[in-house]
Write an enzyme that holds these catalytic residues in place. Structure first.
Site, mmCIF file in Angstrom:
data_model
loop_
_atom_site.group_PDB
_atom_site.id
_atom_site.type_symbol
_atom_site.label_atom_id
_atom_site.label_comp_id
_atom_site.label_asym_id
_atom_site.label_seq_id
_atom_site.Cartn_x
_atom_site.Cartn_y
_atom_site.Cartn_z
ATOM 1 N N THR A 15 19.563 -9.674 25.949
ATOM 2 C CA THR A 15 20.534 -9.250 26.019
ATOM 3 C C THR A 15 20.599 -7.578 25.709
ATOM 4 O O THR A 15 19.530 -7.376 25.031
ATOM 5 C CB THR A 15 21.712 -9.846 25.058
ATOM 6 O OG1 THR A 15 23.119 -8.998 25.294
ATOM 7 C CG2 THR A 15 21.274 -9.769 23.473
ATOM 8 N N HIS A 16 21.546 -6.931 26.265
ATOM 9 C CA HIS A 16 21.566 -5.132 25.655
ATOM 10 C C HIS A 16 22.878 -5.501 25.084
ATOM 11 O O HIS A 16 23.126 -3.910 24.827
ATOM 12 C CB HIS A 16 21.474 -4.628 27.001
ATOM 13 C CG HIS A 16 20.129 -4.612 27.723
ATOM 14 N ND1 HIS A 16 19.809 -5.483 28.473
ATOM 15 C CD2 HIS A 16 19.058 -3.672 27.844
ATOM 16 C CE1 HIS A 16 18.414 -5.318 29.126
ATOM 17 N NE2 HIS A 16 18.190 -4.228 28.427
ATOM 18 N N GLY A 19 26.511 -6.317 19.896
ATOM 19 C CA GLY A 19 27.355 -7.397 19.206
ATOM 20 C C GLY A 19 26.692 -9.020 19.228
ATOM 21 O O GLY A 19 26.587 -9.645 18.261
ATOM 22 N N LYS A 20 26.331 -9.055 20.644
ATOM 23 C CA LYS A 20 25.881 -10.578 20.945
ATOM 24 C C LYS A 20 24.427 -10.498 20.131
ATOM 25 O O LYS A 20 24.295 -11.674 19.483
ATOM 26 C CB LYS A 20 25.465 -10.639 22.142
ATOM 27 C CG LYS A 20 26.518 -11.014 23.023
ATOM 28 C CD LYS A 20 25.942 -11.471 24.362
ATOM 29 C CE LYS A 20 26.997 -11.328 25.574
ATOM 30 N NZ LYS A 20 26.132 -11.618 26.962
ATOM 31 N N ASP A 76 25.690 -15.799 28.698
ATOM 32 C CA ASP A 76 26.532 -14.992 29.598
ATOM 33 C C ASP A 76 27.965 -15.917 28.869
ATOM 34 O O ASP A 76 28.126 -16.981 28.687
ATOM 35 C CB ASP A 76 26.256 -15.322 30.985
ATOM 36 C CG ASP A 76 27.125 -14.310 31.688
ATOM 37 O OD1 ASP A 76 27.053 -13.348 31.721
ATOM 38 O OD2 ASP A 76 28.169 -14.936 32.448
ATOM 39 N N SER A 77 28.853 -14.696 28.583
ATOM 40 C CA SER A 77 30.063 -15.291 27.937
ATOM 41 C C SER A 77 31.169 -14.297 28.575
ATOM 42 O O SER A 77 31.064 -13.453 29.182
ATOM 43 C CB SER A 77 29.941 -15.120 26.467
ATOM 44 O OG SER A 77 29.325 -13.852 26.226
ATOM 45 N N GLY A 160 33.864 -6.766 21.315
ATOM 46 C CA GLY A 160 34.643 -6.921 22.768
ATOM 47 C C GLY A 160 35.841 -7.430 22.330
ATOM 48 O O GLY A 160 36.709 -6.566 21.743
ATOM 49 N N LYS A 182 32.956 -16.359 11.872
ATOM 50 C CA LYS A 182 33.452 -16.515 13.289
ATOM 51 C C LYS A 182 32.435 -17.398 13.741
ATOM 52 O O LYS A 182 32.480 -18.061 14.871
ATOM 53 C CB LYS A 182 33.238 -15.081 14.014
ATOM 54 C CG LYS A 182 33.091 -15.095 15.188
ATOM 55 C CD LYS A 182 33.132 -13.687 16.047
ATOM 56 C CE LYS A 182 32.940 -13.938 17.599
ATOM 57 N NZ LYS A 182 32.581 -12.672 18.257
ATOM 58 N N ARG A 195 30.096 -19.155 20.885
ATOM 59 C CA ARG A 195 28.618 -18.882 20.840
ATOM 60 C C ARG A 195 27.825 -19.932 19.872
ATOM 61 O O ARG A 195 27.029 -20.594 19.946
ATOM 62 C CB ARG A 195 28.099 -17.553 20.271
ATOM 63 C CG ARG A 195 27.025 -16.862 20.540
ATOM 64 C CD ARG A 195 26.670 -15.488 20.556
ATOM 65 N NE ARG A 195 27.439 -14.907 21.892
ATOM 66 C CZ ARG A 195 28.561 -14.358 21.877
ATOM 67 N NH1 ARG A 195 29.326 -14.157 20.991
ATOM 68 N NH2 ARG A 195 28.924 -13.880 22.977
HETATM 69 P P1 ITT Z 1 24.242 -8.858 28.320
HETATM 70 O O1 ITT Z 1 24.468 -9.172 29.668
HETATM 71 O O2 ITT Z 1 23.328 -7.765 28.085
HETATM 72 O O3 ITT Z 1 24.122 -10.021 27.621
HETATM 73 P P2 ITT Z 1 26.997 -8.159 28.413
HETATM 74 O O4 ITT Z 1 27.950 -7.356 27.353
HETATM 75 O O5 ITT Z 1 27.050 -7.428 29.645
HETATM 76 O O6 ITT Z 1 25.620 -7.981 27.874
HETATM 77 P P3 ITT Z 1 28.187 -10.402 29.593
HETATM 78 O O7 ITT Z 1 27.785 -9.942 30.905
HETATM 79 O O8 ITT Z 1 28.154 -11.728 29.169
HETATM 80 O O9 ITT Z 1 27.316 -9.493 28.601
HETATM 81 O O10 ITT Z 1 29.607 -9.923 29.177
HETATM 82 C C1 ITT Z 1 30.330 -10.818 28.105
HETATM 83 C C2 ITT Z 1 31.515 -9.953 27.818
HETATM 84 O O11 ITT Z 1 32.718 -11.047 27.158
HETATM 85 C C3 ITT Z 1 31.172 -9.065 26.459
HETATM 86 O O12 ITT Z 1 31.001 -7.756 27.043
HETATM 87 C C4 ITT Z 1 32.298 -9.220 25.756
HETATM 88 O O13 ITT Z 1 33.190 -8.022 26.147
HETATM 89 C C5 ITT Z 1 32.928 -10.451 25.882
HETATM 90 N N1 ITT Z 1 32.693 -11.505 25.099
HETATM 91 C C6 ITT Z 1 31.688 -12.475 24.854
HETATM 92 N N2 ITT Z 1 31.624 -12.893 23.826
HETATM 93 C C7 ITT Z 1 32.617 -12.359 23.026
HETATM 94 C C8 ITT Z 1 32.953 -12.420 21.662
HETATM 95 O O14 ITT Z 1 32.112 -13.555 20.864
HETATM 96 N N3 ITT Z 1 33.857 -11.691 21.234
HETATM 97 C C9 ITT Z 1 34.443 -10.944 21.839
HETATM 98 N N4 ITT Z 1 34.236 -10.459 23.155
HETATM 99 C C10 ITT Z 1 33.171 -11.267 23.655
#
Ligand code: ITT
Length: 207
Positions: A15-16, A19-20, A76-77, A160, A182, A195
């Site tokens: 991941t980039h 927060g994740k 992916d979320s 996010g 959380k 997650r």
């Molecule tokens: P990577 O693909 O590099 O992992 P990304 O931010 O692009 O990073 P995603 O494509 O999975 O990742 O997008 C998920 C988005 O959903 C993320 O940017 C958050 O805005 C939101 N999200 C996911 N999990 C969250 C959480 O636990 N709390 C708040 N927002 C979340």
């Protein structure tokens, strides 16, 4: 078919998103697995062309496993809003634009909700986690947490869309909860977040 388990003690977290990454590191900590991030290894970010959370998680995990030669775990979320037909869903990151402005993304969700004419404020977060090996094998799991959206956003913890998401049965948004509240996993417990729930399934399957 039986799942494949991780046999080494080092993985790439593909991941980039900082927060994740922090959350996944917290979840991995009790397992004593060394986690290097795709960012630290300067791996390229693959284009997310999948149509499901699972497909995008697999695509990111496979790209990092192939490039690094190590097993790679991707997440992916996204946030799925009932009255918006599940949007932003897999496009949750894109709604924040190039500059990753989540205040704007949350405002956008609230505006779209207003325009939908619905008073249904239900939403859920989804996380698909995929562990991929350099030989192309993958194991994928999914976790969800259901709740409602509040406006204005509350709290500045998490990342996010956290400040507008109120999990079912709670009176504080994810933005008002500590990391431990959380997504923390106490022994024998499944954490609250999507997650953490996906991670519990992942640990049972692969760790
Ligand atoms: P990577 O693909 O590099 O992992 P990304 O931010 O692009 O990073 P995603 O494509 O999975 O990742 O997008 C998920 C988005 O959903 C993320 O940017 C958050 O805005 C939101 N999200 C996911 N999990 C969250 C959480 O636990 N709390 C708040 N927002 C979340």
């Amino acid at each position: 078919m039986t799942a494949r388990r991780l046999d080494g003690d080092k993985i790439v977290v593909a991941t980039h998103n900082k927060g994740k990454l922090a959350e996944i590191r917290d979840l991995l900590a009790p397992w004593r697995i060394e986690a290097v991030s795709a960012g630290e290894l300067e791996l390229p970010e693959p284009e997310e062309t999948g149509e499901t959370f699972e497909a995008n998680a697999a695509l990111k995990a496979l790209a990092a496993a192939t490039a690094s030669g190590l097993p790679a775990l991707a997440d992916d979320s996204g946030l799925c809003v009932a009255a918006l037909g599940g949007q932003p869903g897999i496009y949750s990151a894109r709604w924040a634009g190039e500059d990753k402005d989540f205040a704007r993304a949350m405002r956008n969700v609230e505006e779209q909700l207003g325009q939908s004419g619905s008073d249904d404020r239900r939403a859920h977060f989804v996380a698909a986690l995929c562990l991929a090996w350099p030989d192309g094998h993958t194991e994928t799991v999914r976790g969800e947490v259901h709740g409602t959206l509040v406006w204005p956003p509350r709290g500045d913890l998490g990342f996010g869309y956290d400040p507008m998401f109120l999990p079912e049965g709670e009176n504080r948004t994810f933005g008002e909860m500590t990391a431990e509240e959380k997504h923390g996993l106490r022994p024998g417990e499944t954490g609250l977040s999507h997650r953490a729930r996906a991670f519990s399934a992942f640990a049972a399957r692969c760790l």
